[in-house]
Design a protein around this motif. Structure first.
Motif, short mmCIF file in Angstrom:
data_model
loop_
_atom_site.label_atom_id
_atom_site.label_comp_id
_atom_site.label_asym_id
_atom_site.label_seq_id
_atom_site.Cartn_x
_atom_site.Cartn_y
_atom_site.Cartn_z
N ILE A 388 51.04 28.90 43.13
CA ILE A 388 49.86 29.04 44.00
C ILE A 388 49.07 30.29 43.60
O ILE A 388 47.83 30.27 43.51
CB ILE A 388 50.28 29.11 45.47
N GLY A 389 49.78 31.37 43.35
CA GLY A 389 49.11 32.60 42.93
C GLY A 389 48.36 32.42 41.62
O GLY A 389 47.24 32.90 41.44
N ILE A 390 48.99 31.73 40.67
CA ILE A 390 48.33 31.48 39.38
C ILE A 390 47.08 30.64 39.58
O ILE A 390 46.02 30.92 38.99
CB ILE A 390 49.30 30.77 38.42
N ALA A 391 47.18 29.60 40.41
CA ALA A 391 46.02 28.74 40.66
C ALA A 391 44.86 29.52 41.26
O ALA A 391 43.69 29.25 40.96
CB ALA A 391 46.42 27.59 41.59
N LEU A 392 45.17 30.52 42.08
CA LEU A 392 44.13 31.31 42.72
C LEU A 392 43.42 32.26 41.77
O LEU A 392 42.41 32.87 42.13
CB LEU A 392 44.72 32.11 43.89
N THR A 393 43.95 32.41 40.54
CA THR A 393 43.27 33.27 39.56
C THR A 393 42.18 32.53 38.79
O THR A 393 41.53 33.12 37.92
CB THR A 393 44.27 33.85 38.54
N PHE A 394 41.99 31.23 39.10
CA PHE A 394 40.95 30.44 38.44
C PHE A 394 39.80 30.20 39.41
O PHE A 394 39.96 30.28 40.63
CB PHE A 394 41.53 29.10 37.97
N GLU A 395 38.64 29.90 38.83
CA GLU A 395 37.50 29.49 39.66
C GLU A 395 37.78 28.13 40.28
O GLU A 395 38.50 27.32 39.69
CB GLU A 395 36.23 29.43 38.80
N PRO A 396 37.28 27.84 41.48
CA PRO A 396 36.33 28.66 42.24
C PRO A 396 36.99 29.66 43.18
O PRO A 396 36.30 30.33 43.93
CB PRO A 396 35.57 27.60 43.04
N PHE A 397 38.33 29.77 43.13
CA PHE A 397 39.03 30.66 44.07
C PHE A 397 38.74 32.12 43.75
O PHE A 397 38.36 32.91 44.62
CB PHE A 397 40.53 30.39 44.04
N LEU A 398 38.95 32.51 42.49
CA LEU A 398 38.73 33.90 42.08
C LEU A 398 37.35 34.02 41.47
O LEU A 398 37.00 33.30 40.52
CB LEU A 398 39.79 34.33 41.08
N VAL A 399 36.56 34.93 42.02
CA VAL A 399 35.19 35.15 41.54
C VAL A 399 35.10 36.57 41.00
O VAL A 399 35.51 37.53 41.67
CB VAL A 399 34.17 34.96 42.68
N LEU A 400 34.56 36.70 39.79
CA LEU A 400 34.40 38.01 39.18
C LEU A 400 33.03 38.58 39.55
O LEU A 400 32.04 37.85 39.65
CB LEU A 400 34.53 37.93 37.66
N ARG A 401 32.99 39.87 39.75
CA ARG A 401 31.72 40.53 40.07
C ARG A 401 30.83 40.54 38.83
O ARG A 401 31.27 40.91 37.75
CB ARG A 401 31.98 41.95 40.55
N GLN A 402 29.60 40.16 39.03
CA GLN A 402 28.65 40.15 37.92
C GLN A 402 28.16 41.58 37.68
O GLN A 402 27.85 42.31 38.61
CB GLN A 402 27.45 39.27 38.24
N PRO A 403 28.14 42.01 36.41
CA PRO A 403 27.69 43.37 36.09
C PRO A 403 26.22 43.58 36.43
O PRO A 403 25.45 42.65 36.48
CB PRO A 403 27.96 43.50 34.58
#
Length: 403
Positions: A388-403
């Protein structure tokens, strides 16, 4: 119960201490938190009843809010290319403390019984058998607190750590000269920006909580499983044997975090490293049930190697998430952001040990089950949480801040 009250106190006040660190600086929170250890840890050793022990632990969790700000401090103290090393050093120090602390406690506890020549039963150390280890830790904390008085403050140096060594004096002066404008801009925007609406931050905290739950449950399960008798699927280790295994794990973690992790993070990135570490954890935990079938030196060596690898993989994930959290916000909100993360993590850490112990106890009663008998079900459940933790590191769950 005492550990839970510590986590409860930390959960209630971590956001507050993060806000204090954002307003008044990281240094003041670090020093205050360290001095609180000096006072309250000493009082804990002098507890005359259970309620006094619970109260001192709760106050220690409430007043010691340095864990969140220290991560922000580590990020701000160095240039961008060294942030992985800085945060891995924090993680390594935390792991070393988890090993050294219990060792000190076990060595200095009940000194009147262990060292009757030095400590009499009528002395304060005889009447309070756990006062000496608390006093030793408090003295160490006092030395650290005094040393922290010379720490540089990083809150109002937003650009300095990004400059290269060969930058001109004009650039250095410009970095310091921008402090007044930086602070005025933060005052205008601080009240209007909501951290709870910052999805890059909140998604990284969610990932952090899931992996923290996994790690705390694993830590509880590993110790109980190792000392359980063979007929219940355990290893029948002594507490000293478990301690030696954990000590080797800490040593391996120290070497990896200081010398290997920064290089890997620089080459593949912390998100890829976290995903690979998570995926590698699943077959590793699956092998634990089969390692338990061994005995003698082979069992000890393989279990130690597996424990070292498991700790390395776990800290690689957590350190990568630390970097993600601190890059998801601007500097003037970094303390509060880490405070929110510490609050959520404390709640999950309170759940992890209880849940892990309950699952292990349940598994020991189903040694002859047709599906995943004995401890196989325990490590299967841990792997589900890891997945579950690994799955949450992918989109759309994990969103990276745009520079």
């Amino acid at each position: 119960m005492q550990g839970s009250t510590l986590m409860l106190g930390r959960a209630l006040t971590s956001v507050f201490w993060g806000m204090v660190a954002d307003r008044y600086g990281r240094k003041v929170v670090i020093i205050f938190g360290t001095f609180s250890v000096v006072v309250l840890n000493t009082l804990f050793g002098l507890s005359i009843n259970l309620w006094m022990a619970i109260a001192t632990r709760f106050l220690l969790g409430s007043l010691n809010g340095l864990l969140g700000p220290i991560k922000a401090y580590a990020i701000e103290l160095v240039r961008c290319e060294y942030q992985a090393l800085a945060l891995s050093t924090v993680s390594t120090a935390w792991g070393a403390g988890l090993i050294i602390g219990p060792a000190l406690g076990g060595f200095f506890a009940q000194p009147a019984d262990k060292f009757p020549v030095l400590f009499s039963q009528e002395s304060v150390f005889g009447r309070f058998p756990y006062f000496l280890p608390c006093l030793v830790i408090s003295l160490l904390a006092l030395v650290v607190a005094i040393a922290c008085l010379w720490l540089p403050e990083t809150l109002h140096m937003p650009e300095f750590h990004k400059l290269q060594r060969h930058d001109s004096l004009e650039k250095l002066e410009s970095a310091y000269g921008s402090e007044e404008k930086y602070m005025s801009d933060n005052i205008k925007t601080d009240s209007s920006e909501s951290l709870y609406k910052n999805w890059p931050l909140m998604s990284s905290i969610l990932v952090y909580c899931v992996f923290s739950l996994h790690d705390m449950a694993y830590t509880e399960i590993f110790s109980l499983w190792a000392v359980s008798p063979r007929k219940l699927g355990g290893l029948n280790f002594s507490t000293d044997g478990v301690g030696k295994t954990l000590a080797f794990s800490g040593l391996g973690l120290l070497v990896f975090q200081l010398f290997v992790f920064p290089q890997l993070e620089r080459r593949v990135g912390f998100i890829i490293l976290a995903r690979v570490s998570g995926l590698a954890t699943i077959p590793l935990l699956t092998s634990y049930s089969y390692i338990a079938l061994l005995s003698g030196v082979t069992l000890t060596v393989l279990l130690t190697c597996a424990s070292v690898l498991k700790n390395i993989l776990s800290v690689s994930i957590i350190t990568g998430i630390f970097i993600l959290q601190n890059r998801a916000v601007d500097q003037h909100q970094r303390g509060a952001a880490n405070g929110i993360a510490m609050t959520a993590m404390s709640l999950f850490k309170a759940i992890g040990p209880a849940g892990g112990g309950a699952i292990l106890s349940w598994s020991q009663g189903r040694q002859d089950a047709a599906f995943l008998p004995g401890t196989q079900i325990v490590f299967f459940i841990l792997n589900v949480v890891e997945a579950i933790g690994i799955a949450l590191t992918f989109e759309p769950f994990l969103v990276l801040r745009q520079p």
